[in-house]
Motif scaffolding. Sequence first.
Motif, PDB file in Angstrom:
ATOM      1  N   ASP A   1      22.033 -33.986  32.373  1.00  0.00           N
ATOM      2  CA  ASP A   1      21.048 -34.050  31.218  1.00  0.00           C
ATOM      3  C   ASP A   1      20.638 -32.964  30.863  1.00  0.00           C
ATOM      4  O   ASP A   1      19.560 -32.345  31.609  1.00  0.00           O
ATOM      5  CB  ASP A   1      20.194 -35.032  31.286  1.00  0.00           C
ATOM      6  N   ILE A   2      20.840 -31.958  30.297  1.00  0.00           N
ATOM      7  CA  ILE A   2      19.963 -30.672  30.075  1.00  0.00           C
ATOM      8  C   ILE A   2      19.026 -30.569  30.714  1.00  0.00           C
ATOM      9  O   ILE A   2      17.799 -29.826  30.857  1.00  0.00           O
ATOM     10  CB  ILE A   2      20.349 -29.829  28.520  1.00  0.00           C
ATOM     11  N   SER A   3      18.156 -31.536  29.281  1.00  0.00           N
ATOM     12  CA  SER A   3      16.450 -31.697  30.093  1.00  0.00           C
ATOM     13  C   SER A   3      16.222 -32.353  31.412  1.00  0.00           C
ATOM     14  O   SER A   3      15.007 -31.723  31.626  1.00  0.00           O
ATOM     15  CB  SER A   3      15.914 -33.182  29.281  1.00  0.00           C
ATOM     16  N   GLU A   4      17.055 -32.071  32.384  1.00  0.00           N
ATOM     17  CA  GLU A   4      16.778 -32.983  33.145  1.00  0.00           C
ATOM     18  C   GLU A   4      17.553 -31.713  34.687  1.00  0.00           C
ATOM     19  O   GLU A   4      16.897 -31.237  35.291  1.00  0.00           O
ATOM     20  CB  GLU A   4      17.678 -33.894  34.059  1.00  0.00           C
ATOM     21  N   THR A   5      18.125 -30.458  33.999  1.00  0.00           N
ATOM     22  CA  THR A   5      18.977 -30.018  34.650  1.00  0.00           C
ATOM     23  C   THR A   5      17.987 -28.667  34.510  1.00  0.00           C
ATOM     24  O   THR A   5      19.106 -27.689  35.456  1.00  0.00           O
ATOM     25  CB  THR A   5      20.879 -30.005  35.041  1.00  0.00           C
ATOM     26  N   CYS A   6      17.533 -28.257  33.426  1.00  0.00           N
ATOM     27  CA  CYS A   6      17.577 -26.784  33.134  1.00  0.00           C
ATOM     28  C   CYS A   6      16.580 -26.296  34.327  1.00  0.00           C
ATOM     29  O   CYS A   6      16.851 -25.409  34.122  1.00  0.00           O
ATOM     30  CB  CYS A   6      17.053 -26.396  31.604  1.00  0.00           C
TER      31      CYS A   6
ATOM     32  N   TRP B   1      26.555  -9.801  36.377  1.00  0.00           N
ATOM     33  CA  TRP B   1      25.986 -11.330  36.034  1.00  0.00           C
ATOM     34  C   TRP B   1      26.508 -12.278  36.260  1.00  0.00           C
ATOM     35  O   TRP B   1      27.206 -12.867  35.898  1.00  0.00           O
ATOM     36  CB  TRP B   1      24.936 -10.802  34.678  1.00  0.00           C
ATOM     37  N   ARG B   2      25.714 -13.633  37.069  1.00  0.00           N
ATOM     38  CA  ARG B   2      26.378 -14.917  37.053  1.00  0.00           C
ATOM     39  C   ARG B   2      26.322 -15.976  36.102  1.00  0.00           C
ATOM     40  O   ARG B   2      25.187 -14.978  34.973  1.00  0.00           O
ATOM     41  CB  ARG B   2      25.599 -15.539  38.313  1.00  0.00           C
ATOM     42  N   VAL B   3      27.242 -16.109  35.223  1.00  0.00           N
ATOM     43  CA  VAL B   3      26.840 -16.870  34.082  1.00  0.00           C
ATOM     44  C   VAL B   3      26.735 -18.618  34.482  1.00  0.00           C
ATOM     45  O   VAL B   3      27.776 -18.318  35.212  1.00  0.00           O
ATOM     46  CB  VAL B   3      27.713 -16.697  33.156  1.00  0.00           C
ATOM     47  N   ILE B   4      25.789 -19.242  33.824  1.00  0.00           N
ATOM     48  CA  ILE B   4      25.214 -20.436  34.442  1.00  0.00           C
ATOM     49  C   ILE B   4      25.251 -21.547  33.096  1.00  0.00           C
ATOM     50  O   ILE B   4      24.601 -21.049  32.060  1.00  0.00           O
ATOM     51  CB  ILE B   4      23.712 -20.908  35.435  1.00  0.00           C
ATOM     52  N   GLY B   5      26.024 -22.471  33.307  1.00  0.00           N
ATOM     53  CA  GLY B   5      26.509 -22.944  31.642  1.00  0.00           C
ATOM     54  C   GLY B   5      26.071 -24.564  32.219  1.00  0.00           C
ATOM     55  O   GLY B   5      26.289 -24.873  33.447  1.00  0.00           O
TER      56      GLY B   5
ATOM     57  N   ARG C   1      17.338 -25.901  36.325  1.00  0.00           N
ATOM     58  CA  ARG C   1      18.111 -25.134  38.041  1.00  0.00           C
ATOM     59  C   ARG C   1      17.498 -23.374  37.765  1.00  0.00           C
ATOM     60  O   ARG C   1      17.723 -22.898  38.527  1.00  0.00           O
ATOM     61  CB  ARG C   1      19.255 -25.444  37.629  1.00  0.00           C
ATOM     62  N   LEU C   2      17.410 -22.816  36.336  1.00  0.00           N
ATOM     63  CA  LEU C   2      16.800 -21.722  36.517  1.00  0.00           C
ATOM     64  C   LEU C   2      15.258 -21.427  36.766  1.00  0.00           C
ATOM     65  O   LEU C   2      14.926 -20.435  36.116  1.00  0.00           O
ATOM     66  CB  LEU C   2      16.664 -21.290  34.956  1.00  0.00           C
ATOM     67  N   ALA C   3      14.679 -22.132  37.797  1.00  0.00           N
ATOM     68  CA  ALA C   3      13.283 -22.123  37.501  1.00  0.00           C
ATOM     69  C   ALA C   3      12.840 -21.132  38.164  1.00  0.00           C
ATOM     70  O   ALA C   3      11.866 -20.647  38.662  1.00  0.00           O
ATOM     71  CB  ALA C   3      12.743 -23.522  37.908  1.00  0.00           C
ATOM     72  N   GLU C   4      14.164 -20.854  39.655  1.00  0.00           N
ATOM     73  CA  GLU C   4      13.498 -19.408  40.342  1.00  0.00           C
ATOM     74  C   GLU C   4      14.067 -18.392  39.863  1.00  0.00           C
ATOM     75  O   GLU C   4      14.453 -16.878  40.726  1.00  0.00           O
ATOM     76  CB  GLU C   4      13.921 -20.058  41.495  1.00  0.00           C
ATOM     77  N   GLU C   5      15.156 -18.286  38.881  1.00  0.00           N
ATOM     78  CA  GLU C   5      16.070 -17.324  38.170  1.00  0.00           C
ATOM     79  C   GLU C   5      15.252 -16.846  37.564  1.00  0.00           C
ATOM     80  O   GLU C   5      14.493 -16.241  36.444  1.00  0.00           O
ATOM     81  CB  GLU C   5      17.151 -17.990  38.063  1.00  0.00           C
ATOM     82  N   GLN C   6      14.891 -14.942  37.254  1.00  0.00           N
ATOM     83  CA  GLN C   6      15.662 -14.146  36.790  1.00  0.00           C
ATOM     84  C   GLN C   6      16.657 -13.883  35.269  1.00  0.00           C
ATOM     85  O   GLN C   6      17.663 -14.017  35.657  1.00  0.00           O
ATOM     86  CB  GLN C   6      15.539 -13.240  36.764  1.00  0.00           C
ATOM     87  N   VAL C   7      16.382 -13.776  34.308  1.00  0.00           N
ATOM     88  CA  VAL C   7      17.114 -15.116  32.603  1.00  0.00           C
ATOM     89  C   VAL C   7      17.286 -13.115  32.346  1.00  0.00           C
ATOM     90  O   VAL C   7      16.492 -12.890  31.617  1.00  0.00           O
ATOM     91  CB  VAL C   7      16.914 -15.645  32.092  1.00  0.00           C
ATOM     92  N   VAL C   8      18.413 -12.900  31.740  1.00  0.00           N
ATOM     93  CA  VAL C   8      18.593 -11.773  30.860  1.00  0.00           C
ATOM     94  C   VAL C   8      19.035 -11.657  29.380  1.00  0.00           C
ATOM     95  O   VAL C   8      18.556 -11.138  28.835  1.00  0.00           O
ATOM     96  CB  VAL C   8      19.419 -10.446  31.601  1.00  0.00           C
TER      97      VAL C   8
END
Length: 182
Positions: free
Chosen positions: A96-101, A47-51, A103-110
């Motif tokens: 800013d996390i409120s704006e950059t989050c 799994w890729r880790v996205i921080g 990035r996950l809009a098309e990802e499946q998150v485990v």
Amino acid sequence: RSLVHLYQGLLNAARLRLDGVVAEFGVFKGGTTMFIANVVERLGVGWRVIGFDSFAGFPPKRSPLDMYDHPGCVFADVEAVKSYLSRANVELVVGDISETCSRLAEEQVVATFMDTDNYTPARAALAIVIERTVVNGAIVFDHFTGDDKFRYTLGERMAAKVLLNDDRYFNLHGTGVFIRQR
């Protein structure tokens, strides 16, 4: 205790052969990010880790629940964090996390590890990961419990409470762990 819970969530996801990415909101110096990357590597799941982190201190307060802003919890040397994490399968998203989050809009998150300390970024990130977390995946909060030690992280806890009313998620009592069941 949250690292133990995070490890258990990752182990469970690996045992169930879940597919997706692992997200961390609030990287700071990258210690937990490296922990996650090492666990993922040892589990052999790829799994890729996205921080996510601003690396510019806490963003301006947008809610009365954005109470935490301790200067000792600010680390602005993004190049040092990138260097530290360079051997790991980690993508850093700076801003800013409120704006950059998004990035996950098309990802499946485990799995997600939430350590924003404040309400606004936690709530914004949750708006994405609540929907993107796969069944049997986990959302783990660093500050859902332990209000005696971190009373100013109340905002993160308040953001998490939305999961208590979401029947897709089960909270392991006394922890910041929420497992998606359906």
